[in-house]
Design an enzyme around this catalytic site. Sequence first.
Site, PDB file in Angstrom:
ATOM      1  N   SER A   1       0.844  -1.195   0.000  1.00  0.00           N
ATOM      2  CA  SER A   1       0.000   0.000   0.000  1.00  0.00           C
ATOM      3  C   SER A   1       0.875   1.239   0.000  1.00  0.00           C
ATOM      4  O   SER A   1       1.952   1.244   0.619  1.00  0.00           O
ATOM      5  CB  SER A   1      -0.900   0.017   1.239  1.00  0.00           C
ATOM      6  OG  SER A   1      -1.529   1.278   1.396  1.00  0.00           O
TER       7      SER A   1
ATOM      8  N   TYR B   1      -1.452  -0.327  10.015  1.00  0.00           N
ATOM      9  CA  TYR B   1      -1.683  -0.922   8.702  1.00  0.00           C
ATOM     10  C   TYR B   1      -0.478  -0.683   7.800  1.00  0.00           C
ATOM     11  O   TYR B   1      -0.001  -1.599   7.117  1.00  0.00           O
ATOM     12  CB  TYR B   1      -2.946  -0.311   8.096  1.00  0.00           C
ATOM     13  CG  TYR B   1      -3.223  -0.711   6.669  1.00  0.00           C
ATOM     14  CD1 TYR B   1      -3.696  -1.977   6.362  1.00  0.00           C
ATOM     15  CD2 TYR B   1      -3.023   0.188   5.626  1.00  0.00           C
ATOM     16  CE1 TYR B   1      -3.961  -2.349   5.056  1.00  0.00           C
ATOM     17  CE2 TYR B   1      -3.289  -0.163   4.318  1.00  0.00           C
ATOM     18  CZ  TYR B   1      -3.755  -1.435   4.032  1.00  0.00           C
ATOM     19  OH  TYR B   1      -4.016  -1.795   2.728  1.00  0.00           O
TER      20      TYR B   1
END
Length: 303
Positions: A145, A157
């Site tokens: 990501s 995350y």
Amino acid sequence: MGATSGLEGKAIVVTGGGRGVGAACAAELARLGARVVVNDVDAAAAKRVAAGIEAAGGQAVAQPGDVSSRADAAALVGRCVDEYGRIDGLFNNAALMAVGDLGEYDEQAFRDLLDVNVVGVANCAAEAIGPMYRQGSGAILNVTSGAHLGLRHMSLYAATKGAVASLTYAWAAEAAGTGVRVNALSPFARGHMTRMTDDYLIAHGHADAPFAAPPPESNAPVVAYLLSDRAAGVHGQVVRIDGTRLSLMAHPAIIAPILDRPAWTADDVDRAFRELLGARQAPVGIAYTEPATTERVPPVPFD
């Protein structure tokens, strides 16, 4: 089905294939001629996606399971080999999401993220690499990501996705010359993860919510390409797709010049930053850069 898709007859595992990007990519891979094993921790969702592919004339089976379990990962890859005789591709897509600042740190939430986003990726890749090495071909496509470059409210995350990027670089180095390719995708799509982020930002009074995100299907052509024979020359890369924008993400690198002296004192380090290194600091957050080089840069004497 396109006669030149490079996916005809390929046997591909898609983790987290029950919804969002995973479901969209499983459908596109099957449309282009691949035989797909759809995995998801939600058994009903995995079966629904596989049934939809079959109804559309493609080949797919569902293999529910939790990728954070090595046994489930082994069963997943084993199902692909048993069903189709081989495994040609792994789309390592399954992941969890968490949003929040460091002051809101939740240890258990972080452990859950690590179990799925990092351990799960490693479990599936470790099971797939053996059969791929033996057949002398295959493609592993992990999912990272852009958040791992530094994005507010997403540190936990982002940390897991940074780990996935690092795994990709290392596995690509290990697999060089074997016929197996390892790359990563940095996707962006509207779905449950962007909804979580939007909800958090709205609840905390951020004016930049909600995110304007493209549909999951916008990622599928890139995934199809990277898992196909047409991407034979693409290895060890992180490919970014953000709606209409396609790019490569830079690998971590040592910034030249490298300063060298027989011994360093705190005063020497202070002077190095004042005179040279301070102006070369990387910006905080997501940045853009020119391609780097693997050429060894000799250290510069710092007297």
